[in-house]
Write a protein that holds these residues in place. Structure first.
Motif, PDB file in Angstrom:
ATOM      1  N   LEU A  69      16.276   1.038  11.281  1.00 44.48           N
ATOM      2  CA  LEU A  69      16.079   2.490  11.260  1.00 44.48           C
ATOM      3  C   LEU A  69      14.705   2.849  10.718  1.00 44.48           C
ATOM      4  CD1 LEU A  69      17.082   5.489  11.394  1.00 44.48           C
ATOM      5  CD2 LEU A  69      17.971   5.177   9.083  1.00 44.48           C
ATOM      6  N   GLU A  70      14.021   3.667  11.471  1.00 48.93           N
ATOM      7  CA  GLU A  70      12.759   4.262  11.020  1.00 48.93           C
ATOM      8  C   GLU A  70      13.055   5.753  10.889  1.00 48.93           C
ATOM      9  OE1 GLU A  70       9.497   2.341  11.078  1.00 48.93           O
ATOM     10  OE2 GLU A  70       9.203   4.082   9.744  1.00 48.93           O
ATOM     11  N   TRP A  71      13.067   6.268   9.654  1.00 50.44           N
ATOM     12  CA  TRP A  71      13.493   7.660   9.443  1.00 50.44           C
ATOM     13  C   TRP A  71      12.342   8.471   8.868  1.00 50.44           C
ATOM     14  CZ3 TRP A  71      16.203  11.481  10.850  1.00 50.44           C
ATOM     15  CH2 TRP A  71      16.652  12.486  10.003  1.00 50.44           C
ATOM     16  N   ASN A  72      11.777   9.318   9.710  1.00 45.79           N
ATOM     17  CA  ASN A  72      10.803  10.294   9.237  1.00 45.79           C
ATOM     18  C   ASN A  72      11.430  11.651   9.488  1.00 45.79           C
ATOM     19  OD1 ASN A  72       8.626   8.466   8.620  1.00 45.79           O
ATOM     20  ND2 ASN A  72       8.523   8.139  10.829  1.00 45.79           N
ATOM     21  N   GLU A  73      12.142  12.130   8.510  1.00 51.31           N
ATOM     22  CA  GLU A  73      12.938  13.332   8.703  1.00 51.31           C
ATOM     23  C   GLU A  73      12.163  14.431   9.419  1.00 51.31           C
ATOM     24  OE1 GLU A  73      14.619  15.126   5.102  1.00 51.31           O
ATOM     25  OE2 GLU A  73      14.702  16.967   6.294  1.00 51.31           O
ATOM     26  N   PRO A  74      12.684  15.052  10.482  1.00 56.29           N
ATOM     27  CA  PRO A  74      13.999  14.802  11.072  1.00 56.29           C
ATOM     28  C   PRO A  74      13.973  13.869  12.280  1.00 56.29           C
ATOM     29  CG  PRO A  74      13.117  16.823  11.960  1.00 56.29           C
ATOM     30  CD  PRO A  74      12.027  16.210  11.108  1.00 56.29           C
ATOM     31  N   TYR A  75      13.057  12.938  12.314  1.00 62.22           N
ATOM     32  CA  TYR A  75      12.962  12.043  13.472  1.00 62.22           C
ATOM     33  C   TYR A  75      13.477  10.651  13.141  1.00 62.22           C
ATOM     34  CZ  TYR A  75      10.334  15.902  15.267  1.00 62.22           C
ATOM     35  OH  TYR A  75       9.990  17.168  15.665  1.00 62.22           O
ATOM     36  N   ALA A 474      24.942  13.768   6.108  1.00 57.73           N
ATOM     37  CA  ALA A 474      23.928  13.396   5.116  1.00 57.73           C
ATOM     38  C   ALA A 474      23.023  12.235   5.519  1.00 57.73           C
ATOM     39  CB  ALA A 474      24.613  13.074   3.789  1.00 57.73           C
ATOM     40  N   HIS A 475      23.449  11.390   6.414  1.00 59.96           N
ATOM     41  CA  HIS A 475      22.623  10.222   6.752  1.00 59.96           C
ATOM     42  C   HIS A 475      22.500  10.137   8.266  1.00 59.96           C
ATOM     43  CE1 HIS A 475      21.352   6.017   7.116  1.00 59.96           C
ATOM     44  NE2 HIS A 475      20.975   6.105   5.852  1.00 59.96           N
ATOM     45  N   PRO A 476      21.323   9.751   8.779  1.00 62.53           N
ATOM     46  CA  PRO A 476      21.214   9.600  10.238  1.00 62.53           C
ATOM     47  C   PRO A 476      22.223   8.586  10.783  1.00 62.53           C
ATOM     48  CG  PRO A 476      19.100   9.139   9.136  1.00 62.53           C
ATOM     49  CD  PRO A 476      20.103   9.387   8.065  1.00 62.53           C
ATOM     50  N   TRP A 477      22.652   8.762  12.019  1.00 64.53           N
ATOM     51  CA  TRP A 477      23.573   7.836  12.662  1.00 64.53           C
ATOM     52  C   TRP A 477      23.014   7.543  14.055  1.00 64.53           C
ATOM     53  CZ3 TRP A 477      23.858  12.946  12.219  1.00 64.53           C
ATOM     54  CH2 TRP A 477      24.178  13.709  13.337  1.00 64.53           C
ATOM     55  N   PRO A 478      23.361   6.388  14.647  1.00 63.34           N
ATOM     56  CA  PRO A 478      22.664   5.975  15.874  1.00 63.34           C
ATOM     57  C   PRO A 478      22.829   6.934  17.051  1.00 63.34           C
ATOM     58  CG  PRO A 478      23.926   4.142  14.937  1.00 63.34           C
ATOM     59  CD  PRO A 478      24.281   5.347  14.133  1.00 63.34           C
ATOM     60  N   LYS A 498      17.576  24.683   7.347  1.00 56.57           N
ATOM     61  CA  LYS A 498      18.343  25.468   6.380  1.00 56.57           C
ATOM     62  C   LYS A 498      18.857  24.626   5.219  1.00 56.57           C
ATOM     63  CE  LYS A 498      19.574  28.914   9.803  1.00 56.57           C
ATOM     64  NZ  LYS A 498      19.284  28.068  11.001  1.00 56.57           N
ATOM     65  N   VAL A 499      19.193  23.385   5.487  1.00 59.82           N
ATOM     66  CA  VAL A 499      19.667  22.490   4.436  1.00 59.82           C
ATOM     67  C   VAL A 499      18.776  21.245   4.450  1.00 59.82           C
ATOM     68  CG1 VAL A 499      21.636  21.212   3.518  1.00 59.82           C
ATOM     69  CG2 VAL A 499      22.032  23.302   4.857  1.00 59.82           C
ATOM     70  N   PRO A 500      17.852  21.160   3.507  1.00 59.09           N
ATOM     71  CA  PRO A 500      16.895  20.048   3.540  1.00 59.09           C
ATOM     72  C   PRO A 500      17.578  18.683   3.490  1.00 59.09           C
ATOM     73  CG  PRO A 500      16.349  21.648   1.818  1.00 59.09           C
ATOM     74  CD  PRO A 500      17.672  22.039   2.355  1.00 59.09           C
ATOM     75  N   GLY A 501      17.104  17.795   4.345  1.00 57.12           N
ATOM     76  CA  GLY A 501      17.569  16.411   4.298  1.00 57.12           C
ATOM     77  C   GLY A 501      18.906  16.147   4.969  1.00 57.12           C
ATOM     78  N   LYS A 502      19.546  17.199   5.480  1.00 55.07           N
ATOM     79  CA  LYS A 502      20.847  16.966   6.134  1.00 55.07           C
ATOM     80  C   LYS A 502      20.873  17.633   7.497  1.00 55.07           C
ATOM     81  CE  LYS A 502      23.581  16.692   1.888  1.00 55.07           C
ATOM     82  NZ  LYS A 502      22.621  17.190   0.876  1.00 55.07           N
ATOM     83  N   TYR A 503      21.629  17.019   8.413  1.00 59.23           N
ATOM     84  CA  TYR A 503      21.816  17.597   9.742  1.00 59.23           C
ATOM     85  C   TYR A 503      22.810  18.748   9.645  1.00 59.23           C
ATOM     86  CZ  TYR A 503      23.811  18.166  14.387  1.00 59.23           C
ATOM     87  OH  TYR A 503      24.291  18.705  15.556  1.00 59.23           O
ATOM     88  N   LEU A 504      22.390  19.938  10.089  1.00 58.66           N
ATOM     89  CA  LEU A 504      23.272  21.106  10.050  1.00 58.66           C
ATOM     90  C   LEU A 504      23.990  21.229  11.390  1.00 58.66           C
ATOM     91  CD1 LEU A 504      24.071  23.725   8.417  1.00 58.66           C
ATOM     92  CD2 LEU A 504      22.294  24.879   9.760  1.00 58.66           C
ATOM     93  N   ALA A 505      25.313  21.077  11.341  1.00 55.69           N
ATOM     94  CA  ALA A 505      26.074  21.017  12.592  1.00 55.69           C
ATOM     95  C   ALA A 505      26.260  22.380  13.238  1.00 55.69           C
ATOM     96  CB  ALA A 505      27.435  20.369  12.331  1.00 55.69           C
ATOM     97  N   GLY A 506      26.254  23.440  12.430  1.00 54.17           N
ATOM     98  CA  GLY A 506      26.489  24.768  13.008  1.00 54.17           C
ATOM     99  C   GLY A 506      27.940  25.203  12.958  1.00 54.17           C
TER     100      GLY A 506
END
Ligand code: WT7
Length: 651
Positions: A69-75, A474-478, A498-506
């Protein structure tokens, strides 16, 4: 907490618990609650290591990956440096490992015609079609729109694109010419694959004709490949249009799968957001493929001999992940059905289950509500004893419908998997693991291994037990989306700002004292009509593009079968309100977007309720559309008389 499905009152008090049937658990992949807890914890402790091991084991690699995993939020980049091919994983792998004789597709057309394809057949047909596309100059990185009925050729077209590295964009065959053109242009599609027509309730829907209209406005499209499904007369543009059967007849049955970078785009799928035009959700090769496969195996507990039927159309993400990429990667035997559930009669699905001895069945709550309405006789005339697992997706299922599914279809012996996920997540995120988790009607239960949901308040702080809040991951997934096609800003803004560091599902959700999750509806202006996403703004834009409309507001209202129906409030320029105009506006939206967006109610009004700052107060309109007393705060309302007027005017 606002809820437009009117379900929360029911699910708030739901406490029934259904343990996994013993016979099911005994042979399940994850056979106990303890086994699930251990697996989930191991993945949560080190998600990267968890996915690294699965990535190595589960996919075929032309070249191994060097970094998980290469994580450069949000990529996120998953399995960096590796080369694989999703079509190879779905088809060649099985043929090369001696499973070529296994049935891949059992297909039934609406008129009753049937075909069966083994994995070897599938390989041959995919290769021929891949070569056919190559002969037209379609290759790596080119975008291809697919607008087809649910035929084996739809899956073949998707897989053939994956094989040569072309990026498919499947457009549900109910969308309008306008919607097709918009998607062709956004993606810069080089080709469109379609059919002369599709069967729907005994009628031929003229797909090619609709595509012809779209192509007038799609300057990037050079080729149109047409499957002869119905034998309808079609118009033909020589040089641009090609018959599927003529191309494949001349094509070689051999076509090696192109080694693709892990992060090469696999497909784009358009979905509605809360603002503006549809978003082209981008999924890439290795991570998506792995996630579709593993989630399929965990949730459906698939094993050899199963006959699996997901009733979704490939025009939606469910069809991508759980008709094509997940089940084929797992070597499953998949049933595909072309038509309507009530053609020629309301027992069509159960007739199919009985005749093909379906064991795993995955459908949507909106379909279940229709079955309930149609009556138990249609079910009871069939032997459904082959079924061993039932699933639902698309929206929450209310406990009453869950119980009906459990008793009437599952004979109280099949676990029900209520699967929560989204176009963006690529695969199922939360669901009971059927051999391990006791189910609660109306809850999607627990996260899959490697998925870390957190419910937060508007400051981003985690909320306590039973407190509603925003659902984040909270954590990236494939399987996660890698972006919105051509719109990086929107990707960052919608999901990550809206929420730093986390994926916001809506979605709003709550977690109960047992750690079970309950989805409570969208946080934005997105409607869920029959399990499909619609944006209020899109419908409003379509309406105001009509010459007589001054202003429009669209809201959802509860609907017995669809979950939500589209209700719109319209102010007119000069015309007088009339039934003819109401009908004309419905047809206009249908033409602009497609049948599924056609409003159920149209109310004419002199003005729309607005705040002093000029924002349309949708919450009020929603209450009015639902025929409810207004409960919310109206102190910011600019002009109270509008409300009185709207209420008097109710249909
Ligand atoms: C939205 C995603 C995932 C494929 C079908 C829809 C709602 C989906 C559930 C469920 C409650 C659900 C959510 C989600 N949704 N499944 N099991 N329980 N709500 O895909 O068009 O991307 O829509 O559908 O609101 O955000 P989609």
């Amino acid at each position: 907490m606002v809820d437009h499905h009117g379900q929360i009152d029911n699910v708030m008090h739901e406490s029934r618990l259904f343990p996994p049937p013993a016979e099911f658990s005994q042979q399940a992949r994850i056979p106990t609650r303890e086994a699930y807890d251990q697996l989930w914890q191991r993945a949560a402790d080190d998600p990267v290591k968890f996915w690294e091991e699965l990535g190595r084991e589960e996919l075929h690699w032309f070249e191994p990956f060097t970094k998980t995993l290469e994580w450069n939020e949000p990529y996120a980049e998953w399995f960096v440096g590796g080369k694989t091919n999703a079509c190879y994983n779905c088809v060649d792998k099985h043929v090369n490992e001696g499973r070529g004789g296994r049935t891949a597709i059992i297909w039934e057309g609406e008129p009753g015609d049937q075909r069966t394809l083994t994995y070897s057949d599938l390989l041959e047909q995919v290769c021929r079609f891949a070569n056919a596309m190559k002969s037209l100059g379609i290759g790596k990185g080119d975008r291809v729109s697919i607008y087809m009925p649910m035929t084996p050729e739809l899956a073949i077209a998707m897989l053939a694109c994956a094989r040569i590295g072309a990026v498919h964009s499947v457009i549900f065959a109910g969308f309008s010419a306008e919607a097709i053109a918009e998607r062709n242009n956004d993606a810069g599609a080089k080709a469109v694959i379609t059919a002369d027509a599709a069967w729907r309730r005994g009628k031929a829907l003229p797909l090619k004709h609709t595509v012809d209209q779209a192509l007038v406005k799609s300057p990037t499209v050079e080729h149109c490949i047409v499957l002869d499904r119905v034998n309808e007369a079609v118009e033909w543009k020589h040089g641009r249009d090609h018959w599927w059967h003529e191309l494949v007849r001349e094509a070689s049955p051999e076509c090696p799968a192109e080694p693709m970078d892990s992060e090469a785009p696999l497909f784009i799928l358009y979905t509605s957001g809360s603002t503006g035009k549809p978003k082209g959700i981008k999924h890439t090769t290795a991570g998506y493929n792995l996630y579709a496969k593993k989630s399929f195996e965990w949730v459906f507990d698939h094993r050899e001999g199963d006959v699996y039927w997901c009733t979704a159309d490939c025009g939606w993400i469910t069809g991508h992940s759980y008709v094509v990429y997940g089940p084929f990667s797992a070597g499953a035997t998949c049933l595909m059905y072309e038509g309507a559930p009530n053609h020629p009669s309301e027992d069509r699905f159960w007739d199919i289950v009985e005749r093909h001895k379906v064991t795993l069945f995955y459908t949507a709550p909106t379909a279940i509500r229709a079955f309930i309405k149609w009556g138990n006789d249609h079910v009871q005339m069939h032997d459904l004893s082959s079924l061993r697992l039932l699933g639902t997706v698309g929206e929450g299922i209310n406990p009453q419908a869950w119980m009906w599914y459990h008793e009437m279809i599952g004979d109280e012996k099949c676990p029900i998997v209520d699967t929560w996920w989204q176009t963006e997540t690529g695969g199922i995120m939360m669901s009971p693991l059927p051999g391990a988790i006791a189910t609660k009607p109306g809850s999607c239960c627990v996260p899959l291994p490697g998925i870390l949901p957190v419910i937060v308040d508007e400051d981003g702080d985690e909320v306590g037990v039973d407190k509603g809040g925003w659902l984040t991951i909270a954590h990236p997934w494939p399987g996660m989306l890698r972006g919105i096609w051509g719109d990086e800003d929107r990707y960052q803004e919608v999901y990550w700002s809206k929420v730093p560091g986390k994926y916001l599902a809506g979605d709003n959700a709550r977690r109960d004292g047992d750690g079970y999750y309950w989805i409570m509806g969208r946080i934005d202006d997105v409607l869920n009509v029959s399990g499909h996403r619609l944006s209020t703004i899109e419908i409003e834009s379509a309406l105001v593009s009509h010459p007589e409309v001054a202003e429009a507001a669209a809201v959802g209202r509860p609907h017995e079968l669809k979950g939500e129906a589209v209700a719109v409030f319209v102010t007119l320029k000069n015309a007088k309100p009339s039934d003819e105009l109401r009908e004309a506006l419905k047809q206009h939206v249908r033409k602009e977007i497609g049948a599924l967006a056609q409003p159920d109610d149209i109310r004419f009004t002199n003005a729309l309720p607005k705040t002093r700052s000029g924002k349309i107060m949708r919450r009020l309109l929603k209450d009015i559309a639902a025929g409810k007393e207004m409960v919310g705060d109206t102190t910011t309302l600019e002009d109270y008389s509008i409300i009185a007027h709207l209420r008097d005017d109710e249909e």
